[in-house]
Enzyme design. Structure first.
Site, PDB file in Angstrom:
ATOM      1  N   TYR A   1      29.342  -8.134  -6.879  1.00  0.00           N
ATOM      2  CA  TYR A   1      28.492  -8.319  -8.056  1.00  0.00           C
ATOM      3  C   TYR A   1      29.246  -9.271  -8.988  1.00  0.00           C
ATOM      4  CZ  TYR A   1      25.930  -4.108  -6.596  1.00  0.00           C
ATOM      5  OH  TYR A   1      25.184  -3.174  -5.902  1.00  0.00           O
TER       6      TYR A   1
ATOM      7  N   HIS B   1      30.529   1.494   3.620  1.00  0.00           N
ATOM      8  CA  HIS B   1      31.310   0.749   2.637  1.00  0.00           C
ATOM      9  C   HIS B   1      32.074   1.717   1.739  1.00  0.00           C
ATOM     10  CE1 HIS B   1      29.170  -3.432   2.686  1.00  0.00           C
ATOM     11  NE2 HIS B   1      29.538  -3.010   3.881  1.00  0.00           N
TER      12      HIS B   1
ATOM     13  N   PRO C   1      17.064  -3.679  -9.516  1.00  0.00           N
ATOM     14  CA  PRO C   1      17.792  -3.507  -8.255  1.00  0.00           C
ATOM     15  C   PRO C   1      19.304  -3.430  -8.405  1.00  0.00           C
ATOM     16  CG  PRO C   1      16.957  -5.749  -8.461  1.00  0.00           C
ATOM     17  CD  PRO C   1      16.359  -4.969  -9.587  1.00  0.00           C
TER      18      PRO C   1
ATOM     19  N   TYR D   1      27.225   5.331  -8.415  1.00  0.00           N
ATOM     20  CA  TYR D   1      26.884   4.373  -7.360  1.00  0.00           C
ATOM     21  C   TYR D   1      26.699   5.077  -6.021  1.00  0.00           C
ATOM     22  CZ  TYR D   1      26.865  -0.188  -5.021  1.00  0.00           C
ATOM     23  OH  TYR D   1      26.511  -1.318  -4.312  1.00  0.00           O
TER      24      TYR D   1
ATOM     25  N   LYS E   1      19.255   1.580  -6.529  1.00  0.00           N
ATOM     26  CA  LYS E   1      18.787   2.954  -6.684  1.00  0.00           C
ATOM     27  C   LYS E   1      17.338   3.177  -6.259  1.00  0.00           C
ATOM     28  CE  LYS E   1      22.587   4.581  -7.898  1.00  0.00           C
ATOM     29  NZ  LYS E   1      23.303   5.266  -6.829  1.00  0.00           N
TER      30      LYS E   1
END
Length: 394
Positions: free
Chosen positions: A205, A76, A297, A389, A301
């Site tokens: 998200y 991704h 979550p 990220y 991580k």
């Protein structure tokens, strides 16, 4: 297989952290034994995170378990944040100089590690009972446990505690030595797994007045979705129809048209917490993964942080056995915690920005909106998000 009576490193916990540590040590010529209280089927049935940082992918490849990951893992380049009916795209590759994340389920990682350890002949003892750690502050620590109905003893040079938040390893550190830092969040994540195509190729998200939502996936025909819910909700309160209706309400209109619903094949509610135990070592015991820290979550991580612990611990153990250098092992806790706290900060920040908090009131809501507006208008802010990220360097 008769359990060995002695080994170099006794690894308590047969999840990904313990298995990866055992495999890396084996590749370096260091003996280990993995002790796991659950059955292999149980370990493989656990539904966990599926977003791997580039560093985790590199570690798995270096350990010789990157084949299926390379074939089936979904790379991704970015993800979307949905807010006020619109979406903001975070270009991970562009913002980080080419770094990405890979979607590949923790269950698949565990499968691959089991297969490699089986081939290598590294002992993994499942359904071990009454595990206890002894003489950790001496140069001759050992484990006692019951296996196949018989009392056993495993002498070793070092103990690696990879047995999770509820395991025995952290509990073996005296209370006057251990410091605990914790924040429990006032909500949970209701998650479902469904054999349906994902809503889009990349994760979404979402922040909505009704609460947080996440659209994720495991593969092109296996989707993972979450909605924020009160802590006192029960899974039984949530029919599939109610879940899909709530998820649809929290997503922008441009996405709801591509949402494919279906029967859930797994459904659960997970509480959220931030947790760190210091130090991550006591005598010859060294903690790794959830035994030492928990992150919410948001930002994925947990598994990745366990992998970074294994990186530091394996490097330190190899330095001891290969170079007779105790320095990296003596500094393991300090080194690992330096990265742990940065990941804790990032996970807390993402959670704070994307969830609705019942106790922050109008002021807190305005601050949250200003945070998103700043992120949407600042390449520097987006770069900071992207760097964290994809994973900070080890």
């Amino acid at each position: 297989m008769k359990p060995p009576a002695r080994t170099g490193v006794a690894i308590v916990g047969g999840g990904p952290a313990g298995l990866l540590l055992a495999l890396i040590l084996h590749r370096a010529g260091i003996e280990s034994v993995v002790i796991e209280r659950r059955s292999r089927d149980y370990v493989l049935s656990r539904i966990r995170a599926g977003v791997l940082e580039q560093g985790t992918v590199d570690m798995l490849r270096a350990a010789g378990v990157g084949g299926r990951l390379g074939r089936e893992g979904l790379v991704h380049d970015g993800f979307d944040i949905a807010w006020r009916g619109e979406t903001l795209h975070i270009d991970l590759r562009g913002l980080t100089g080419g770094k990405t994340v890979t979607v590949y389920g923790q269950t698949e990682v565990t499968h691959d590690l089991y297969d490699a350890l089986d081939e290598a002949g590294v002992p993994v003892l499942h359904e071990a009972e009454d595990v206890a750690l002894h003489d950790l502050t001496t140069d001759a620590p050992f484990l006692s446990y019951r296996f196949e109905g018989e009392a056993r003893r495993l002498d070793c040079d070092y103990v690696a505690g990879c047995d999770g938040f509820h395991g025995i390893a952290r509990q073996s550190i005296p209370e006057d030595v251990l410091k605990v830092f914790e924040r429990v969040y006032p909500f949970g994540w209701l998650g479902i797994l469904s054999r349906t195509p994902p809503i889009q190729e990349e994760l979404v998200y979402a922040n909505h007045e009704r609460g947080f939502a996440l659209c994720s996936l495991r593969n092109p025909m296996l989707s993972r979705y979450y909605v924020q819910c009160p802590l006192d909700d029960r899974v039984e309160d949530w029919s599939d129809a109610r879940f899909w209706d709530e998820l649809t309400r929290r997503l922008p209109a441009r996405l709801t048209g591509t949402l494919v619903t279906g029967a859930s094949i797994e459904k659960s509610i997970a509480p959220l917490r931030s947790f760190v135990a210091e130090p991550m070592q006591y005598g010859r015991l060294f903690l790794a993964g959830d035994a030492a820290h928990i992150v919410p979550p948001t930002g994925a991580k947990g598994l990745n942080l366990a992998a970074s612990d294994v990186h530091y611990l394996s490097e330190a153990l190899i330095a001891v056995y290969r170079d007779k250098d105790d320095g990296p092992l003596d500094r393991y806790s300090e080194t690992a915690l330096h990265r742990v706290w940065k990941a804790e900060r990032f996970s807390w920040w993402m959670t704070s920005m994307l969830h609705r908090f019942p106790d922050t009131g109008p002021f807190g809501q305005r601050i949250q909106e200003a945070e998103f507006d700043y992120l949407a208008g600042s390449k520097a802010a987006q770069t900071s998000l992207a760097e964290n990220y994809v994973g900070l360097p080890y």
